[in-house]
Design an enzyme around this catalytic site. Sequence first.
Site, mmCIF file in Angstrom:
data_model
loop_
_atom_site.group_PDB
_atom_site.id
_atom_site.type_symbol
_atom_site.label_atom_id
_atom_site.label_comp_id
_atom_site.label_asym_id
_atom_site.label_seq_id
_atom_site.Cartn_x
_atom_site.Cartn_y
_atom_site.Cartn_z
ATOM 1 C CG ASP A 333 28.516 -1.816 11.317
ATOM 2 O OD1 ASP A 333 29.115 -3.431 11.714
ATOM 3 O OD2 ASP A 333 28.699 -1.327 12.584
ATOM 4 C CG PHE A 402 4.634 1.585 13.787
ATOM 5 C CD1 PHE A 402 4.354 -0.205 13.687
ATOM 6 C CD2 PHE A 402 5.720 1.998 15.032
ATOM 7 C CE1 PHE A 402 5.215 -0.993 14.009
ATOM 8 C CE2 PHE A 402 6.290 1.459 15.562
ATOM 9 C CZ PHE A 402 6.461 -0.414 14.519
ATOM 10 C CB THR A 403 2.171 2.600 18.849
ATOM 11 O OG1 THR A 403 1.163 0.930 18.521
ATOM 12 C CG2 THR A 403 0.479 3.071 19.014
ATOM 13 C CD GLN A 405 2.470 0.843 23.348
ATOM 14 O OE1 GLN A 405 2.103 1.561 22.176
ATOM 15 N NE2 GLN A 405 4.306 1.115 24.142
ATOM 16 C CG MET A 408 -0.896 -4.015 13.986
ATOM 17 S SD MET A 408 -1.893 -5.370 13.227
ATOM 18 C CE MET A 408 -2.885 -4.516 14.513
ATOM 19 C CG ASP A 543 25.492 2.712 15.554
ATOM 20 O OD1 ASP A 543 26.407 1.611 15.871
ATOM 21 O OD2 ASP A 543 24.606 3.260 14.923
ATOM 22 C CG ASP A 547 29.543 -1.724 16.717
ATOM 23 O OD1 ASP A 547 29.499 -2.929 16.765
ATOM 24 O OD2 ASP A 547 28.634 -0.443 16.690
#
Lengths: 707, 580
Positions: A333, A402-403, A405, A408, A543, A547
């Site tokens: 990958d 950052f969240t 929701q 940003m 993982d 896959d």
Amino acid sequence: MSGAPGRGFDRRLVARALRESLVRLAPWKLVDAPVLLVTWCSAAAATLLACVPSWNGRAEPPWFVVALAALLWLTLWFATASEALAEGRGRAHAEALRAGRRSQQAVRLRRAGTPDGRGDGEGDGARDGAPLPSHDAPGETIPATELAVGDLYVVRAGEVVPADGDAVAGIASVDESAVTGESAPVIREAGGDRSAVTGGTRLLSDWLVVRVTAPAGGGFLERMIALVEGATRQRTPNEIALSLLLTALTLLFVVVVATVRPFSRDDAAWSGGEPLGFATLLALLVCLIPTTIGGLLPAIGIAGIDRLHRHHVIARSGRAVEAAGDVDVLLLDKTGTITFGNRAASEFLPAPGVAPAELAEAAQLASLGDETPEGRSIVVLAKEKFGLRGRALEAQAQVVPFTAQTRMSGLDLGARRVRKGAPSAIAAFVRERGGAVADAVARDVERIGREGATPLLVAEGGRVLGAIRLRDVVKGGLRERFAELRRMGIRTIMITGDAATTAAAIAAEAGVDEFRAEARPETKLALVRELQAGGRLVAMTGDGTNDAPALAQADVALAMQSGTQAAKEAGNMVDLESNPTKLIEIVAIGKQLLMTRGALTTFSLANDVAKYFAILPAAFLAGHPEFAALDVMQLGSPTRAILAAVLFNALILAALVPVALRGVAYHALPAALLLRRHLLRWGVGGLLAPFAGIKLLELALRGLGVP
Amino acid sequence: MGEAFEFRHAIEFVLLLLLVLAAAWPLGSAAARLLAPAAGPRPPVWRAPFAALAAALERPLGAAATQPMGWGAYARALLLFNAIGLVATFALQRAQGFLPFNPRGLPAVRWDTALCTAVSFVTNTNWQSYSGEVALSHLVQAGALCVQNFLSAATGIAAMAALARGLAGRGGEALGNAWSDLIAITVRLLLPLALALALLLVACGVPQTGRATLEATPLDRSAATAQSIALGPVASQVAIKQLGTNGGGFFNANSAHPLENPTPLSNLLEGVALLALPAGLVLAFGRLAGDRRHGRALLATMVLLFVPAALALVAAESHLPPPLALHGISAADGALEGKEVRFGAFESAWWGAATTAASNGSVNAMHDSFTPQGGLVALVLMQLGEVVFGGVGSGVYGMVLFVLVAVFVAALMVGRTPEYLGKKVEAHEMRLACVGLLAPALAVLLGTAVAAACPFGRASVANPEAHGFSELLYAFSSAANNNGSAFAGLAADQPAWNLLLALAMAIGRYAVLLPVLALAGSFASKRPAPPGPGTLPTHGALFVALLAAVVVLLGALTFVPALLLGPGVDHFALASEGVR
């Protein structure tokens, strides 16, 4: 390869193996190994002859028969001890770790499930709302076994890590030798790929705050202990095939030696000599049958699996380890294997009318509170390109984390509202403030996305300042490793969902042989099938649940411990460290295992030539004094010659135990070169070494006054 | 090299090798084309009658001659074919007294001799415990033995083709059709070759006649009044016995007999014919298995093993043994005892090496009279398992068993699980290979042990001491490896010997052929893996050296004690006699 594992031989371990192997001398425990069974029968017969000398047809000196019987038992003992030692090393390793675990304490900072703790063990804590407890906050000291998944604990320099987990704060150097055998310390830090810590390892410096990921008793060590102690060892297909060859050779030599008796009687009938004595025939038999490889074969297999464990990989079967040696193609990958999972900022694309430096400064400000690798990479890029120093957060600055929701993050600095984040989130942010995203910026965003990179937008208030390109970062050292694989005839194929142009750029940078761009989840399965239909053996890592079908189809399938249950079920190996690059080590371990078998088989067979030269002229000397001409080692006396050969046979077995456990030196070379190297070392070496060895032993015996 | 070795001999030896290789090349491609028919240029006109004959023989078999066979069916067909041959050969010998073409009115052959001879000719061994000219009618010689010379050779070649097809297969089961293969090999490969060689031999003076004897009055009237010289269909039998690695001569003296091998030219022709087809079939195997380089590597291995062995034998025979030198015999001609003076030491020695390297067994000198070192070389060449050229077809498949052991160990050394020409070598294949490798070796050792331990064994040897032991060892080495040459000096035409040797010959043939066919089936069902830089190369100098080393090592480890007590003791005894 890690050179370190098992280099040293603990004296106690050896003593214990020698003790334990005495139990394994019972003949019914040797039924699986005909070479050793024949050795047992020979030793038993020699003992019988020593006890009842009158049964011996030829007047061989009684002391000689006794010495011979002792040496034959010694040979067998060494052979069984090698297996016991191989098993004992893994077990001792596990036991030592377990002993350390029992009395261990942990300093818990926060319990899982408390309002600001999280129970899922995911994420790095920097982006979610709840601030992490400080590492020097007072924690409660509890036994390590009481830690639960999701708990946060702190571990400091000099302390032992109490449980498997992910570092969420701090950076520390860790001594992982207890688990991996590597004495060089490794760095573990919060966030990124190096955040996993293993219970039982020891911090050498600094501190880490760790979120527990494995329940008590479910960590790597416990799994390994269970594996080492619980599983009965299954012989692998190649081991069975090799045992068959060894059994056939044993049968051949039994007949060769058995027929020497009537041949020598026929000879004695006219030459006036005597037929070969039974003790001499037994000595000849044990010298000829491949005791070296026959004795070391189980130890080689166990040691191979043990090496996997030391790399934190658990194999479902030895079969997969052998298959790893055969692998033709590695499917890798892109994300997480060839590139770091996190991307790094590579370019600022200012909006029309915005100075590049202004965009950079705003981006840097917005990232100051962002401890993720991506955030840090923006700070670094701004510094590199525009000389902007990463400033310490001023007092009045308010970090907006950052969240999931808002998608940003940024900084409120007085009246300034600086933000960076996903394009749609920033677009919404500026729209609220009456702004809009310029067409040129929107085109940049689209282009970055099309090229497989990740676009971020930077805004201050209602104004969009421009875009940041987050690019994949290829892991260091991969180019060399892929070149190494290529020399061994293994092709690497990178799989990515990216567009072809991006994929081509990364493929070229990483040095993979091929790539498949715009891959969908089902592409992997189709590719594995396609390669297998062409006769290739395919190894891959995975993982995700997506896959699983491809993992089940692949010949060697390494699932990540961090992956889904479906992936782990489908794979035939699990990497407890969840490091996909480890596939390369696994291939090396598989190859080394097979090489060790081949090298010792060659050595064992090549040895026989010198043993014939030692024993036969000596044995026939009584009837045919002219055979002294064939005694190239000038051994002189038949008793010394035979004892020296048998002693050499026993000692070489013991001397090769470290090779069996450690594996032969591994080199990434094309097959033809490897073959030449190993043939010279083990074939020609095996032909010549015993001439010197037997002569030296004979001199030693002569020195001891053996007639 | 010895007193009797001259520079012209070196040239002749190189020339012989070049002739063999030059003949092997077209023979190999012809055999490969025959066994893997592909659209190509129109075959030359002279082939048409043979093709028509083959088609005529296939027609009555109908579908049986066209259906593809799995390994089991293929093996059953070959066994049935050989069983019919065995019964026919046995019955014709027993009934020859009542049958035509028996000009000397010979009675039935004794049952044990007939059985031994039948097994011998069916297994491509051609061990002869009888004397052809005094025991067998023309019908038996031409109708049973000569026919079996073709058919036993065809059996070996068919098995080789089946193995090659199995290796080239891409996951199916089929190995071809045994009946169609046997007919094609016999009629379209062996028959034209034998016809051509027989004609050449007739041109050299070898008789081909229905007459039983020629009454001749010798010039030296003091010797005898008249001589009765045996005749018969000699050329036809000599041609195929040389080509098909059979070796059973028309006359007891085999190719030492002036009517089987009258001139230096016939000697060269027969010598080249002896090696050319086995060598050519090695190349054919490579083509059929889809790897010509591998075929060339196998042939190179055989040449690598043959040249030093042949030179050692030549060197041994070019010296006069020391005791004889004491009697004032000139050393200039080498060891001439038991050799035709018209051939001399060199021609006899290289032939001795060639006939034991290939499992031919025809002789132009008495191997019993070779020096101990010379006899040693002949013994070793057979004991290696008849894989230095070996029998037609059987030499290749015997060598493949060694290849499997070599690639098994070597592939491990390069960190791969073993594979051969892209097919995985696993426990099942290893088991089959070991059976095929061990069976002849064990038959030699156990047979010799029985003969050495039982009274009948020692009683039947002509020479005492170590040389007598060599005679026992030689008989079983020759029988169990399907060579058929004799050390002579052994009174082998008695029930115990005939039965023991028949058993050894059967084991040496079928305990190898059947595992080989099973291997072919097993390989056929496997999907091939394409070669890459990580796969072990099965061509090139390193592989050749490795394979030669494996062959020599396994052979040496098995037979060194026996060889030491036979030719080894013999040699030292002879040397010390010279000193005394």
